[in-house]
Write a protein that holds these residues in place. Structure first.
Motif, PDB file in Angstrom:
ATOM      1  N   MET A  55     -75.176-155.194 -58.208  1.00 37.52           N
ATOM      2  CA  MET A  55     -74.739-154.468 -59.279  1.00 37.52           C
ATOM      3  C   MET A  55     -75.498-154.565 -60.724  1.00 37.52           C
ATOM      4  SD  MET A  55     -70.888-154.095 -58.678  1.00 37.52           S
ATOM      5  CE  MET A  55     -70.445-153.224 -60.004  1.00 37.52           C
ATOM      6  N   GLU A  61     -74.751-147.773 -59.071  1.00 33.75           N
ATOM      7  CA  GLU A  61     -73.337-147.632 -59.137  1.00 33.75           C
ATOM      8  C   GLU A  61     -72.372-147.336 -57.952  1.00 33.75           C
ATOM      9  OE1 GLU A  61     -71.631-143.912 -61.869  1.00 33.75           O
ATOM     10  OE2 GLU A  61     -73.493-143.776 -61.332  1.00 33.75           O
ATOM     11  N   VAL A  62     -71.119-148.219 -58.212  1.00 29.79           N
ATOM     12  CA  VAL A  62     -70.453-148.410 -57.152  1.00 29.79           C
ATOM     13  C   VAL A  62     -69.058-148.075 -57.348  1.00 29.79           C
ATOM     14  CG1 VAL A  62     -69.059-150.474 -56.100  1.00 29.79           C
ATOM     15  CG2 VAL A  62     -71.541-150.525 -56.501  1.00 29.79           C
ATOM     16  N   ALA A  63     -68.359-147.457 -56.464  1.00 36.00           N
ATOM     17  CA  ALA A  63     -67.057-147.143 -56.373  1.00 36.00           C
ATOM     18  C   ALA A  63     -66.125-147.801 -55.150  1.00 36.00           C
ATOM     19  CB  ALA A  63     -66.839-145.818 -56.684  1.00 36.00           C
ATOM     20  N   ARG A  74     -57.516-152.627 -56.847  1.00 35.97           N
ATOM     21  CA  ARG A  74     -58.180-152.904 -57.965  1.00 35.97           C
ATOM     22  C   ARG A  74     -58.417-154.414 -58.276  1.00 35.97           C
ATOM     23  NH1 ARG A  74     -55.896-149.832 -62.504  1.00 35.97           N
ATOM     24  NH2 ARG A  74     -54.405-151.699 -62.114  1.00 35.97           N
ATOM     25  N   ILE A  82     -65.754-150.365 -62.602  1.00 36.50           N
ATOM     26  CA  ILE A  82     -66.056-149.191 -61.702  1.00 36.50           C
ATOM     27  C   ILE A  82     -64.710-148.548 -61.389  1.00 36.50           C
ATOM     28  CG2 ILE A  82     -67.778-150.778 -60.126  1.00 36.50           C
ATOM     29  CD1 ILE A  82     -65.348-150.807 -58.301  1.00 36.50           C
ATOM     30  N   TYR A  84     -61.987-146.780 -59.021  1.00 38.24           N
ATOM     31  CA  TYR A  84     -61.255-147.178 -57.682  1.00 38.24           C
ATOM     32  C   TYR A  84     -60.468-145.863 -57.406  1.00 38.24           C
ATOM     33  CZ  TYR A  84     -62.064-152.177 -58.633  1.00 38.24           C
ATOM     34  OH  TYR A  84     -62.565-153.327 -58.655  1.00 38.24           O
ATOM     35  N   ALA A  95     -63.781-146.227 -64.871  1.00 34.43           N
ATOM     36  CA  ALA A  95     -65.117-145.673 -65.150  1.00 34.43           C
ATOM     37  C   ALA A  95     -64.855-144.420 -66.134  1.00 34.43           C
ATOM     38  CB  ALA A  95     -66.053-145.414 -64.049  1.00 34.43           C
ATOM     39  N   MET A 195     -70.160-138.765 -61.110  1.00 28.29           N
ATOM     40  CA  MET A 195     -71.446-139.669 -61.382  1.00 28.29           C
ATOM     41  C   MET A 195     -72.833-138.701 -61.325  1.00 28.29           C
ATOM     42  SD  MET A 195     -70.674-142.295 -58.215  1.00 28.29           S
ATOM     43  CE  MET A 195     -69.554-143.560 -58.321  1.00 28.29           C
TER      44      MET A 195
END
Ligand SMILES: O=P(O)(O)OC[C@H]1O[C@H](O[C@H]2O[C@H](CO)[C@@H](O)[C@H](O)[C@H]2O)[C@H](O)[C@@H](O)[C@@H]1O
Length: 268
Positions: A55, A61-63, A74, A82, A84, A95, A195
Motif C-alpha cells: 500500500m 488501491e485496497v478495499a 474495520r 480505505i 470497507y 475513502a 475507484m
C-alpha cells in the motif's frame, strides 16, 4: 486451477502499464485464518506487513469486502484510509463513501424479532450462538458441529415464511439476511465505479467462501484484467475464480510477491 502466485508476473506487468493495482479483499478465511470464534480472528503479522508495504507503493488501491458488520471488520482489519464494505456490502464506508442499503436497514425490526427467537431456541445447544451484525445475523455452530441439524431447524423455524428475509449458509454458519438485491458482487461493482481504475488495471478479488463467488462473477463482466482468486483447499466443484491459493497464509506470500519488483510502484 492455476496457482495465483504463478500469475504475479502478469499482474505486475498490468500494474506497470496502467499505473494502478486494485485489491479487493475478503476478511475471514482470506486475510485472517478461520478460527473457533469470530472475536478471535486476526490478520497474521506477515500478511499485514506485506500489505502495508504494497500500500506504500504507487497506484495501489485496497478495499475490504466482508460478511461481518462494518464496524467490526474495520476495527479488525485496521487498514487506514480505505473503503470497507460490511454485511456483504449492504453498508459501505471509508475513502469518502458512506452508504447503507435502505431496504436492508428497514428490515431491522423483523431481524431483531428473529434474533430473539433463534437465541431462545439455541438455549441448551452449547457452543451455538447468534452474532447480531445489525443488518444481518450469523448463527454459528463451529463449536456445536454435532448439533448442526438442531441449529438449522431453529434458524429455519424462526426465519422461514418471512418474505422480507432469507437464510444463507457459509463456513459452519447460517445467516439471516434481508431479502434485497444486493451482495458482494454488487458491492464490488459499486466500489469499482467509485475507484474508476483505468483500462488495463489488474483488479483482484481474494475470497474463500460461497458469498465471494458473487464477487468473482461480477468481476468477469468488468474487464479482462479483473479476476477472482479463491483461497481454498480442497477446491469446490465449481468456482468463478481464475486462480487459487491454498490457505490464508499464502495471501501474505502473494502480497510479498506483488511488492517484490523494485521497478514498479515505488513512491519517490
Ligand atoms: O465475508 P467474510 O469476511 O469472510 O465473513 C464471513 C463470516 O466470517 C465470520 O465467520 C467465519 O469466521 C469465524 C472466525 O474465523 C469462524 O469462527 C466462523 O465459523 C466462520 O463462519 C463472521 O463471524 C461472520 O459473521 C461472517 O459472515
Amino acid at each position: 486451477m492455476q496457482n495465483a502466485l504463478e500469475r504475479v508476473p502478469v499482474w505486475r506487468d498490468g500494474w506497470r502499464r496502467s499505473g494502478r493495482l486494485v485489491l479487493l479483499l475478503d476478511f475471514d478465511g482470506t486475510l485472517a485464518p478461520i478460527v473457533a470464534r469470530p472475536e478471535l480472528a486476526a490478520m497474521p503479522e506477515r500478511t499485514r506487513t506485506a500489505l502495508d508495504r504494497l500500500m506504500a507503493m504507487e497506484g495501489v488501491e485496497v478495499a475490504v469486502v466482508s460478511g461481518r458488520g462494518l464496524a467490526d471488520v474495520r476495527d479488525r482489519a485496521a487498514i487506514p484510509g480505505i473503503a470497507y464494505a460490511g454485511n456483504h456490502g449492504m453498508e459501505i464506508e471509508g475513502a469518502g463513501l458512506h452508504r447503507i442499503h435502505p431496504e436492508a436497514a428497514a428490515a431491522r425490526p423483523e431481524l431483531e424479532e428473529v434474533a430473539a427467537l433463534i437465541t431462545a431456541a439455541l438455549d441448551g445447544i452449547e457452543g451455538a450462538f447468534v452474532e447480531d451484525k445489525g443488518l444481518t445475523l450469523s448463527i454459528h455452530y463451529r463449536q456445536a458441529a454435532d448439533r448442526e441439524a438442531d441449529v438449522r431447524a431453529a434458524v429455519h423455524a424462526a426465519a422461514d415464511g418471512r418474505p422480507g428475509l432469507r437464510v444463507t449458509a457459509g463456513k459452519m454458519v447460517l445467516e439471516v439476511r434481508p431479502r434485497v438485491e444486493w451482495d458482494k458482487g454488487r458491492a464490488v461493482l459499486f466500489l469499482l465505479e467509485q475507484m474508476q481504475p483505468p483500462a488495463g488495471t489488474p483488479i483482484l478479488y481474494l475470497g474463500d467462501d460461497r458469498t465471494d463467488e458473487d464477487a468473482f462473477r461480477a468481476l468477469d463482466g468488468w474487464s479482462p484484467e479483473a479476476e477472482g482468486v479463491l483461497i481454498a483447499d480442497p477446491l469446490p466443484n465449481e468456482s468463478a475464480a481464475k486462480s487459487r491459493l491454498h490457505e490464508p497464509a499464502d495471501v501474505g506470500a502473494l502480497f510479498e510477491a506483488l511488492a517484490e519488483d523494485q521497478g514498479i510502484g515505488n513512491r519517490e
